[in-house]
Write a protein that holds these residues in place. Structure first.
Motif, PDB file in Angstrom:
ATOM      1  N   LEU A 209       4.800  11.760   9.354  1.00 55.66           N
ATOM      2  CA  LEU A 209       5.065  10.846  10.447  1.00 55.66           C
ATOM      3  C   LEU A 209       4.792   9.414  10.051  1.00 55.66           C
ATOM      4  N   CYS A 210       5.642   8.546  10.558  1.00 56.90           N
ATOM      5  CA  CYS A 210       5.529   7.123  10.343  1.00 56.90           C
ATOM      6  C   CYS A 210       4.092   6.644  10.564  1.00 56.90           C
ATOM      7  N   PHE A 211       3.446   6.218   9.509  1.00 54.83           N
ATOM      8  CA  PHE A 211       2.103   5.626   9.588  1.00 54.83           C
ATOM      9  C   PHE A 211       0.982   6.574   9.995  1.00 54.83           C
ATOM     10  N   ILE A 212       1.245   7.850  10.078  1.00 57.01           N
ATOM     11  CA  ILE A 212       0.153   8.765  10.411  1.00 57.01           C
ATOM     12  C   ILE A 212      -0.246   9.524   9.160  1.00 57.01           C
ATOM     13  N   GLY A 213       0.737   9.703   8.295  1.00 56.87           N
ATOM     14  CA  GLY A 213       0.494  10.541   7.138  1.00 56.87           C
ATOM     15  C   GLY A 213       1.024  11.926   7.425  1.00 56.87           C
ATOM     16  N   LYS A 214       0.728  12.824   6.519  1.00 57.11           N
ATOM     17  CA  LYS A 214       1.326  14.147   6.636  1.00 57.11           C
ATOM     18  C   LYS A 214       0.598  14.955   7.708  1.00 57.11           C
ATOM     19  N   VAL A 215       1.363  15.424   8.661  1.00 59.70           N
ATOM     20  CA  VAL A 215       0.781  16.161   9.781  1.00 59.70           C
ATOM     21  C   VAL A 215       1.278  17.601   9.724  1.00 59.70           C
ATOM     22  N   ARG A 216       0.376  18.526   9.998  1.00 60.96           N
ATOM     23  CA  ARG A 216       0.836  19.917  10.112  1.00 60.96           C
ATOM     24  C   ARG A 216       1.470  20.029  11.486  1.00 60.96           C
ATOM     25  N   LEU A 217       2.791  20.026  11.517  1.00 57.46           N
ATOM     26  CA  LEU A 217       3.483  19.917  12.798  1.00 57.46           C
ATOM     27  C   LEU A 217       3.091  21.004  13.808  1.00 57.46           C
TER      28      LEU A 217
ATOM     29  N   LEU B  22      -7.110   5.460   6.381  1.00 62.34           N
ATOM     30  CA  LEU B  22      -8.194   4.674   5.791  1.00 62.34           C
ATOM     31  C   LEU B  22      -7.867   4.252   4.357  1.00 62.34           C
ATOM     32  N   ASP B  23      -7.425   5.217   3.551  1.00 62.79           N
ATOM     33  CA  ASP B  23      -7.031   4.890   2.165  1.00 62.79           C
ATOM     34  C   ASP B  23      -5.910   3.874   2.164  1.00 62.79           C
ATOM     35  N   ASP B  24      -4.962   4.086   3.069  1.00 64.05           N
ATOM     36  CA  ASP B  24      -3.809   3.187   3.125  1.00 64.05           C
ATOM     37  C   ASP B  24      -4.221   1.763   3.474  1.00 64.05           C
ATOM     38  N   SER B  25      -5.122   1.642   4.452  1.00 65.87           N
ATOM     39  CA  SER B  25      -5.505   0.287   4.858  1.00 65.87           C
ATOM     40  C   SER B  25      -6.298  -0.396   3.742  1.00 65.87           C
ATOM     41  N   ASN B  26      -7.097   0.382   2.984  1.00 64.41           N
ATOM     42  CA  ASN B  26      -7.806  -0.184   1.834  1.00 64.41           C
ATOM     43  C   ASN B  26      -6.829  -0.669   0.772  1.00 64.41           C
ATOM     44  N   ASP B  27      -5.819   0.165   0.489  1.00 64.99           N
ATOM     45  CA  ASP B  27      -4.809  -0.223  -0.505  1.00 64.99           C
ATOM     46  C   ASP B  27      -4.067  -1.478  -0.058  1.00 64.99           C
TER      47      ASP B  27
ATOM     48  N   LEU C  24      -0.213  -7.519   7.555  1.00 62.65           N
ATOM     49  CA  LEU C  24      -0.821  -6.860   8.716  1.00 62.65           C
ATOM     50  C   LEU C  24      -0.678  -5.353   8.543  1.00 62.65           C
ATOM     51  N   PHE C  25      -1.777  -4.643   8.687  1.00 66.14           N
ATOM     52  CA  PHE C  25      -1.731  -3.179   8.600  1.00 66.14           C
ATOM     53  C   PHE C  25      -1.802  -2.598  10.004  1.00 66.14           C
ATOM     54  N   MET C  26      -0.911  -1.669  10.296  1.00 68.59           N
ATOM     55  CA  MET C  26      -0.906  -1.040  11.618  1.00 68.59           C
ATOM     56  C   MET C  26      -1.692   0.257  11.581  1.00 68.59           C
ATOM     57  N   LYS C  27      -2.706   0.324  12.417  1.00 71.38           N
ATOM     58  CA  LYS C  27      -3.447   1.581  12.520  1.00 71.38           C
ATOM     59  C   LYS C  27      -2.891   2.309  13.734  1.00 71.38           C
ATOM     60  N   ASN C  28      -2.286   3.462  13.495  1.00 70.57           N
ATOM     61  CA  ASN C  28      -1.590   4.150  14.585  1.00 70.57           C
ATOM     62  C   ASN C  28      -2.198   5.487  14.984  1.00 70.57           C
ATOM     63  N   TRP C  29      -3.254   5.885  14.276  1.00 71.84           N
ATOM     64  CA  TRP C  29      -3.712   7.252  14.528  1.00 71.84           C
ATOM     65  C   TRP C  29      -5.190   7.406  14.223  1.00 71.84           C
ATOM     66  N   HIS C  30      -5.904   8.136  15.084  1.00 73.60           N
ATOM     67  CA  HIS C  30      -7.335   8.345  14.857  1.00 73.60           C
ATOM     68  C   HIS C  30      -7.684   9.785  14.551  1.00 73.60           C
ATOM     69  N   ASP C  31      -6.835  10.686  14.957  1.00 76.20           N
ATOM     70  CA  ASP C  31      -7.218  12.104  14.958  1.00 76.20           C
ATOM     71  C   ASP C  31      -6.996  12.739  13.591  1.00 76.20           C
TER      72      ASP C  31
ATOM     73  N   LEU D  89       2.183  -4.352   6.034  1.00 78.51           N
ATOM     74  CA  LEU D  89       1.676  -3.748   4.793  1.00 78.51           C
ATOM     75  C   LEU D  89       1.181  -2.347   5.106  1.00 78.51           C
ATOM     76  N   SER D  90       1.849  -1.341   4.575  1.00 82.56           N
ATOM     77  CA  SER D  90       1.500   0.041   4.932  1.00 82.56           C
ATOM     78  C   SER D  90       0.557   0.667   3.928  1.00 82.56           C
ATOM     79  N   GLY D  91       0.305  -0.039   2.817  1.00 83.80           N
ATOM     80  CA  GLY D  91      -0.506   0.562   1.763  1.00 83.80           C
ATOM     81  C   GLY D  91       0.348   1.329   0.777  1.00 83.80           C
ATOM     82  N   GLY D  92       1.662   1.145   0.866  1.00 82.33           N
ATOM     83  CA  GLY D  92       2.585   1.774  -0.078  1.00 82.33           C
ATOM     84  C   GLY D  92       3.178   0.728  -1.013  1.00 82.33           C
ATOM     85  N   VAL D  93       3.897   1.210  -2.022  1.00 77.52           N
ATOM     86  CA  VAL D  93       4.437   0.293  -3.033  1.00 77.52           C
ATOM     87  C   VAL D  93       5.557  -0.594  -2.469  1.00 77.52           C
ATOM     88  N   ASP D  94       6.356  -0.062  -1.556  1.00 73.32           N
ATOM     89  CA  ASP D  94       7.525  -0.810  -1.071  1.00 73.32           C
ATOM     90  C   ASP D  94       7.132  -2.064  -0.296  1.00 73.32           C
ATOM     91  N   SER D  95       6.183  -1.919   0.641  1.00 74.01           N
ATOM     92  CA  SER D  95       5.787  -3.095   1.425  1.00 74.01           C
ATOM     93  C   SER D  95       4.982  -4.079   0.569  1.00 74.01           C
TER      94      SER D  95
END
Length: 395
Positions: free
Chosen positions: A199-207, A50-55, A31-38, A8-14
């Motif tokens: 990025l997969c499960f990180i959200g939008k990153v300024r590359l 955080l928002d995703d895991s709540n959703d 199960l929600f995967m937490k992949n990033w802290h920074d 469960l990613s917190g998105g509509v598809d899953s």
């Protein structure tokens, strides 16, 4: 009852995937995967975890299924982020989404799920799983999603038979509007939620900022190569053998600063990728500038004007033996053999007619039409009709 653990990613598809499995009589766990802290490099209003895991939790509550979070940030850093840095440093452009599926969702995550007694792992990917029984043995197929606009089979191009045998893709037969409609009818919190970018499960990153953590900025020059440059004129047309021709077609053009004119400066060639248009900061050209090549050793970016610039196009690519992967191992080519396929070199690219040529050292993919911005480090995936049968990293 077979037990399925849904990522469960917190998105509509899953969310809808979990609901459909429930309807099919499975015992479903979210199960929600937490992949990033920074958070310093994520654009915080774009789906932080955080928002995703709540959703995801709210969806699980609504559906009445057990839910927990697993922290995979250590494995994610090791297998995805460190790999990305290394690839960018070497002047290649990795595809973290493909890797995330191979290394995280269908490896680390799948092992956790199986330890929890799951029979299957399910995700909200737009693709389908098929089974053929040729020669009395079950072989799993990865098929394109029914929604041509959203087909995500490309992102799963590195899966193995073993991984596919335990995977379910409940929304593969649906189109996106149907998925949203089901979520709205169930009054799920994710029904109207925008699809996450980045990025997969990180959200939008300024590359660039993300890469700057590891790869230090280093000033270099931007060189513009004219489309009428001699480099593009003396093309060879006769060859002693097909192999010679393929070798010629995949040989990289070697540019030097003296081949063009310096039009600007950049902060590091390793932040740029072939075909890139944004972020060059050079104005005053008739047509927009595109990156046609980067030289990370000399720290130079080579550009050309317009998306039809000859420096962008090639009609063949090569995949080494180490990087060649067949989902359908039974279709794997022996040296000297060929196969007509449809192929793509990036997600959402319409499938292109191509031919595979297997040689001792790897695999050539020759396209009927020249392709723009074939990029080292990205994945090429090949299909037979709507079945993705194999893939490889472009070398």
């Amino acid at each position: 009852m077979k037990r399925v653990i849904v990522g469960l990613s917190g998105g509509v598809d899953s969310s809808v995937a979990a609901y459909l499995l429930q309807q099919q009589g499975y015992e479903v766990i979210g199960l929600f995967m937490k992949n990033w802290h920074d958070d310093s490099v994520t654009i915080s209003d774009e789906c932080p975890w955080l928002d995703d895991s709540n959703d995801a939790m709210l969806v699980a509550e609504k559906l009445g299924i057990p839910f927990q979070t697993v922290d995979l940030s250590e494995q994610y850093k090791e297998r995805i982020v460190d790999y990305m840095f290394k690839e960018y440093e070497n002047g290649r452009t990795p595809n973290p989404d493909v890797l995330c599926n191979r290394e995280i969702k269908f490896d680390v995550f799948m092992k956790i799920a199986l330890d929890l007694g799951a029979d299957y792992v399910a995700t909200g990917h737009y693709c389908r799983r098929g089974v053929t029984n040729e020669g009395g043995e079950e072989t799993y197929q990865l098929l394109a999603g029914a929604d041509g606009n959203k087909d995500q089979s490309y992102f799963l191009c590195q899966l193995s038979q073993e991984q596919l045998s335990k995977a379910l893709f409940p929304i593969g037969e649906l189109i996106k509007p149907e998925v949203r409609k089901i979520a709205a009818e169930l009054d799920l919190v994710t029904a109207e939620k925008k699809d996450s970018q980045g990025l997969c499960f990180i959200g939008k990153v300024r590359l660039p900022e993300f890469l700057q953590q590891q790869l230090k900025p280093k000033e270099g020059v931007i060189v513009e190569i004219d489309k009428d440059n001699d480099l593009y004129k003396n093309t060879q047309t006769t060859f002693a053998s097909k192999l010679d021709e393929l070798e010629y077609l995949t040989t990289k053009k070697v540019y030097a600063v003296t081949d063009g004119k310096i039009v600007g400066k950049h902060q590091g060639a390793h932040y740029f990728t072939k075909g890139q248009r944004k972020g060059l900061g050079v104005g005053g050209t008739v047509e927009p500038l595109f990156v046609i090549d980067t030289d990370v050793t000399e720290n130079v970016i080579y550009t050309g004007q317009g998306h039809a610039h000859p420096g962008l196009f090639k009609s063949a690519l090569f995949v080494t033996n180490e990087e060649e992967h067949w989902i359908r191992e039974d279709l794997q080519l022996d040296s000297g053999k060929t196969m007509d396929v449809m192929a793509r070199i990036r997600y959402r690219q319409p499938l292109q007619k191509a031919k595979l040529y297997k040689v001792d050292s790897g695999l050539y993919v020759e396209f009927e039409d020249p392709q723009s911005a074939i990029t080292e480090g990205q994945f090429v995936a090949w299909y037979l009709e709507d079945e993705l049968v194999g893939s490889g990293v472009i070398s």
